[in-house]
Design an enzyme around this catalytic site. Structure first.
Site, mmCIF file in Angstrom:
data_model
loop_
_atom_site.group_PDB
_atom_site.id
_atom_site.type_symbol
_atom_site.label_atom_id
_atom_site.label_comp_id
_atom_site.label_asym_id
_atom_site.label_seq_id
_atom_site.Cartn_x
_atom_site.Cartn_y
_atom_site.Cartn_z
ATOM 1 N N ARG A 91 8.346 -0.221 -7.983
ATOM 2 C CA ARG A 91 7.384 0.443 -7.099
ATOM 3 C C ARG A 91 6.926 -0.504 -6.007
ATOM 4 O O ARG A 91 6.217 -1.467 -6.248
ATOM 5 C CB ARG A 91 6.171 0.929 -7.903
ATOM 6 C CG ARG A 91 5.093 1.602 -7.049
ATOM 7 C CD ARG A 91 5.578 2.896 -6.417
ATOM 8 N NE ARG A 91 5.918 3.865 -7.460
ATOM 9 C CZ ARG A 91 6.629 4.971 -7.250
ATOM 10 N NH1 ARG A 91 7.096 5.234 -6.036
ATOM 11 N NH2 ARG A 91 6.901 5.797 -8.245
ATOM 12 N N ARG A 128 19.436 1.666 -5.758
ATOM 13 C CA ARG A 128 18.229 0.853 -5.982
ATOM 14 C C ARG A 128 18.065 0.383 -7.424
ATOM 15 O O ARG A 128 17.140 -0.376 -7.715
ATOM 16 C CB ARG A 128 16.981 1.635 -5.550
ATOM 17 C CG ARG A 128 16.775 2.943 -6.291
ATOM 18 C CD ARG A 128 15.574 3.685 -5.755
ATOM 19 N NE ARG A 128 15.398 4.971 -6.427
ATOM 20 C CZ ARG A 128 14.249 5.613 -6.497
ATOM 21 N NH1 ARG A 128 13.169 5.089 -5.964
ATOM 22 N NH2 ARG A 128 14.176 6.774 -7.107
ATOM 23 N N HIS A 132 13.402 2.618 2.240
ATOM 24 C CA HIS A 132 12.172 3.304 1.813
ATOM 25 C C HIS A 132 10.996 2.312 1.813
ATOM 26 O O HIS A 132 10.390 2.042 0.781
ATOM 27 C CB HIS A 132 12.420 3.869 0.411
ATOM 28 C CG HIS A 132 11.412 4.836 -0.114
ATOM 29 N ND1 HIS A 132 10.058 4.611 -0.091
ATOM 30 C CD2 HIS A 132 11.582 6.039 -0.709
ATOM 31 C CE1 HIS A 132 9.430 5.627 -0.661
ATOM 32 N NE2 HIS A 132 10.337 6.516 -1.040
ATOM 33 N N ASP A 145 3.841 13.719 2.932
ATOM 34 C CA ASP A 145 5.262 13.491 2.649
ATOM 35 C C ASP A 145 6.052 14.303 3.675
ATOM 36 O O ASP A 145 6.233 15.519 3.508
ATOM 37 C CB ASP A 145 5.591 13.911 1.219
ATOM 38 C CG ASP A 145 6.946 13.394 0.754
ATOM 39 O OD1 ASP A 145 7.686 12.829 1.582
ATOM 40 O OD2 ASP A 145 7.262 13.556 -0.438
ATOM 41 N N GLU A 195 9.731 5.131 6.528
ATOM 42 C CA GLU A 195 11.114 4.940 6.091
ATOM 43 C C GLU A 195 12.087 5.306 7.215
ATOM 44 O O GLU A 195 12.027 6.419 7.747
ATOM 45 C CB GLU A 195 11.391 5.810 4.865
ATOM 46 C CG GLU A 195 10.341 5.665 3.773
ATOM 47 C CD GLU A 195 10.426 6.765 2.730
ATOM 48 O OE1 GLU A 195 11.558 7.233 2.466
ATOM 49 O OE2 GLU A 195 9.381 7.159 2.190
#
EC number: 5.1.3.15
Length: 300
Positions: free
Chosen positions: A74, A100, A169, A213, A272
């Site tokens: 995170r 990732r 990101h 978002d 991002e």
């Protein structure tokens, strides 16, 4: 995963060193006159970047981040590849792809004119080929000085055209999410994921008062994070990216995720650089694509 002995030839005395870090994972640490950075070799995941002239990091890492083999971290700069968001046809595949959470190999390093460089390549495995059975070598090249540069390079060696969506990101460290102002997206259309991907039009600067978002499409512009509390502006430059994703989870969603501290979400904002949604790519046989970003901080 490369062991520390295999990484020794890539070390640069006084600038680049390798270590075993949290979760038993291998890390690269970069330190030079301009700034410092750390990269977890699982996921080629940059976990920290701080220019020497800044009193706070530019890249944010959760104090409750979990570090374990095969698990995402995170914060930092997760590499979303070879798809962004949910897989288009396989709901059981991981969101944002597998890049990732799998090992990457160090393939090059160097230093010149105050810049320290590190190059990593994703190591395919039976598990990754089960999700992406295509010959598409992918590298991440990182350069550190008083700015951070990252270039995600994908080559299509499969002999057929392939779909690709991707993102860096990046979680940026901010003084307080309720006070920052994001500029650079005036006039852009966006998909609002909080409202079931409703298509909307944005006007003016962006301020935050709740979960956000959004996928801003058809934009190649720089973004600026104006942060009065920290007295700085973070500048996000990009090339080879046609959309920008903006995300903050806010309190309720962050609490449900389990890897945020109680107020940690207040100190982060994701901006991002991506190719997704309307701007997803199709790579032709033999074609190469580079998504490149540069991050720096300047006084307001």
């Amino acid at each position: 995963m490369q062991d520390l002995d295999a990484l020794k030839p890539f070390s640069i005395p006084g600038q680049l060193a390798f270590r075993t870090g949290p979760g038993g994972l291998p890390y690269a640490d970069i330190a030079n006159a301009g700034g410092t950075a750390s990269i977890c070799l699982q996921g080629a995941h940059l976990t920290n970047f701080q220019p020497r002239a800044q009193r706070a990091p530019v890249v944010w890492l959760s104090q409750a981040a979990r570090f374990a083999p095969g698990k995402s971290i995170r914060g930092g700069v997760p590499v979303c590849w070879p798809w962004f968001g949910a897989h288009p046809t396989e709901p059981g595949f991981p969101a944002h792809g597998f890049a990732r959470t799998v090992p990457w190999a160090v393939v090059d390093s160097g230093a010149a004119q105050g810049v320290t460089q590190l190059a990593l390549r994703l190591e395919p495995s039976a598990a990754t080929r089960a999700q992406w059975p295509h010959a598409t070598p992918v590298e991440l090249r990182i350069s550190v000085s008083d700015t951070l540069g990252m270039a995600l390079i994908t080559r299509n060696e499969a002999g057929v055209a392939l779909p690709l969506s991707e993102a860096l990101h990046t979680y940026f460290h901010v003084g307080d999410i309720g006070e920052v102002v994001l500029q650079g997206l005036d006039g852009c259309a966006y998909l609002d994921k909080v409202e079931n991907f409703a298509r909307k039009q944005h006007s003016g600067a962006l301020r935050f008062a709740g979960e956000t978002d959004r996928v801003y499409v058809n934009t190649v512009a720089d973004c600026l994070i104006d942060d009065a509390r920290l007295g700085r502006r973070i500048r996000v430059r990009k090339q080879g990216s046609a959309c920008t994703v903006v995300w903050t989870p806010w309190a309720e969603k962050a609490a449900a995720m389990g890897d945020y501290t109680a107020e940690g979400w207040r100190q982060m904002l994701c901006v991002e650089s991506a190719n997704a949604a309307d701007n997803a790519l199709v790579l032709q046989p033999g074609e190469s694509h580079t998504l490149e970003v540069s991050y720096g901080a300047e006084a307001l």
